[in-house]
Design a protein around this motif. Structure first.
Motif, mmCIF file in Angstrom:
data_model
loop_
_atom_site.group_PDB
_atom_site.id
_atom_site.type_symbol
_atom_site.label_atom_id
_atom_site.label_comp_id
_atom_site.label_asym_id
_atom_site.label_seq_id
_atom_site.Cartn_x
_atom_site.Cartn_y
_atom_site.Cartn_z
ATOM 1 N N ILE A 70 73.634 9.221 -95.107
ATOM 2 C CA ILE A 70 74.487 8.351 -95.462
ATOM 3 C C ILE A 70 75.842 8.678 -96.304
ATOM 4 N N GLU A 71 76.864 8.537 -95.951
ATOM 5 C CA GLU A 71 77.959 8.909 -96.821
ATOM 6 C C GLU A 71 78.573 7.626 -97.434
ATOM 7 N N THR A 72 78.696 7.891 -98.761
ATOM 8 C CA THR A 72 79.413 6.421 -99.358
ATOM 9 C C THR A 72 80.188 6.964 -100.600
ATOM 10 N N ARG A 73 81.279 6.092 -101.074
ATOM 11 C CA ARG A 73 82.090 6.248 -102.124
ATOM 12 C C ARG A 73 81.424 5.406 -103.211
ATOM 13 N N GLY A 74 80.603 4.396 -103.072
ATOM 14 C CA GLY A 74 80.209 3.673 -103.903
ATOM 15 C C GLY A 74 78.632 3.028 -103.736
ATOM 16 N N GLY A 75 78.137 2.761 -104.751
ATOM 17 C CA GLY A 75 76.626 2.189 -104.648
ATOM 18 C C GLY A 75 76.504 0.837 -103.824
ATOM 19 N N ASN A 76 77.511 0.214 -103.235
ATOM 20 C CA ASN A 76 77.302 -1.032 -102.564
ATOM 21 C C ASN A 76 76.812 -0.929 -101.187
ATOM 22 N N HIS A 77 76.659 0.460 -100.571
ATOM 23 C CA HIS A 77 76.328 0.703 -99.104
ATOM 24 C C HIS A 77 75.260 0.151 -98.660
ATOM 25 N N LYS A 78 75.141 -0.769 -97.642
ATOM 26 C CA LYS A 78 74.157 -1.574 -97.148
ATOM 27 C C LYS A 78 72.878 -0.729 -97.033
ATOM 28 N N GLY A 79 72.901 0.291 -96.368
ATOM 29 C CA GLY A 79 71.773 1.442 -96.097
ATOM 30 C C GLY A 79 71.362 1.932 -97.096
ATOM 31 N N LEU A 80 72.154 2.425 -98.123
ATOM 32 C CA LEU A 80 71.700 2.930 -99.301
ATOM 33 C C LEU A 80 71.008 1.961 -100.204
ATOM 34 N N ARG A 81 71.447 0.821 -100.078
ATOM 35 C CA ARG A 81 70.764 -0.185 -101.371
ATOM 36 C C ARG A 81 69.514 -0.267 -100.571
ATOM 37 N N SER A 82 69.412 -0.456 -99.214
ATOM 38 C CA SER A 82 68.179 -0.575 -98.626
ATOM 39 C C SER A 82 67.145 0.455 -98.896
ATOM 40 N N TRP A 83 67.426 1.660 -98.973
ATOM 41 C CA TRP A 83 66.610 2.800 -99.419
ATOM 42 C C TRP A 83 66.343 2.752 -100.786
ATOM 43 N N LYS A 84 67.457 2.320 -101.608
ATOM 44 C CA LYS A 84 66.842 2.188 -103.218
ATOM 45 C C LYS A 84 65.812 1.048 -103.151
ATOM 46 N N GLU A 130 63.529 0.212 -100.968
ATOM 47 C CA GLU A 130 62.170 0.467 -100.465
ATOM 48 C C GLU A 130 61.680 1.856 -101.094
ATOM 49 N N HIS A 131 62.445 2.707 -101.411
ATOM 50 C CA HIS A 131 61.874 3.982 -102.090
ATOM 51 C C HIS A 131 62.251 4.090 -103.522
ATOM 52 N N GLY A 132 63.143 3.382 -104.430
ATOM 53 C CA GLY A 132 63.335 3.630 -105.777
ATOM 54 C C GLY A 132 64.637 4.225 -105.784
ATOM 55 N N ASP A 133 65.281 3.928 -106.840
ATOM 56 C CA ASP A 133 66.439 4.431 -107.279
ATOM 57 C C ASP A 133 66.347 6.151 -107.635
ATOM 58 N N GLU A 134 65.310 6.490 -108.270
ATOM 59 C CA GLU A 134 65.408 7.789 -108.624
ATOM 60 C C GLU A 134 65.058 8.672 -107.413
ATOM 61 N N ALA A 135 64.412 8.050 -106.386
ATOM 62 C CA ALA A 135 63.827 9.009 -105.334
ATOM 63 C C ALA A 135 64.941 9.073 -104.361
ATOM 64 N N VAL A 136 65.710 8.062 -104.374
ATOM 65 C CA VAL A 136 67.021 8.161 -103.249
ATOM 66 C C VAL A 136 68.127 9.029 -103.995
ATOM 67 N N GLU A 137 68.276 8.982 -105.284
ATOM 68 C CA GLU A 137 69.195 9.866 -106.108
ATOM 69 C C GLU A 137 68.759 11.356 -105.704
ATOM 70 N N SER A 138 67.546 11.532 -105.643
ATOM 71 C CA SER A 138 66.996 12.725 -105.463
ATOM 72 C C SER A 138 67.332 13.487 -103.958
#
Length: 124
Positions: free
Chosen positions: A93-107, A109-117
């Motif tokens: 996923i490539e995004t310039r903001g935190g509102n990306h639909k796929g990124l939001r679903s990952w966070k 499902e897996h949590g913010d810290e995990a996705v940021e890693s």
């Protein structure tokens, strides 16, 4: 104002501007500045440099002093591109903001810290 009056006014303005232009063309300071500009552009072309490269070279602190503005005059700078890769699915996923639909679903499902890693890299 009638069309004729507007025409006469514009004609007078044009004549005044032409006189100003002729006066400037005779000014030695202008000739000197034009010569400098031409030589500088030739030198930049010779070395493949842009004006921003020359400014950064001569005044490295200039980009820190003045914020970059866009064509609309908005002083807000563009966000950095963040590229995330899910290690489980390989999805990117490539995004310039935190509102990306796929990124939001990952966070969710897996949590913010995990996705940021999963952040692979950031680009301007």
């Amino acid at each position: 104002m009638s069309l004729l009056n507007e025409y006469i006014q514009k004609e007078q303005q044009l004549k005044q501007l032409q006189e100003d232009l002729q006066r400037l063309e005779g000014d030695q300071r202008l000739k000197s500045e034009l010569e400098f500009k031409a030589k500088l552009e030739a030198l930049m072309n010779e070395f493949g440099k842009r004006p921003s490269d020359v400014i950064a070279l001569l005044d490295p602190a200039s980009d820190q002093r003045s914020p970059k503005t866009t064509a609309s005059g908005n002083a807000r700078r563009k966000r950095r591109l963040k590229i995330y890769k899910n290690p489980k699915t390989g999805e990117v996923i490539e995004t310039r903001g935190g509102n990306h639909k796929g990124l939001r679903s990952w966070k969710d499902e897996h949590g913010d810290e995990a996705v940021e890693s999963w952040l692979v890299r950031m680009e301007d």
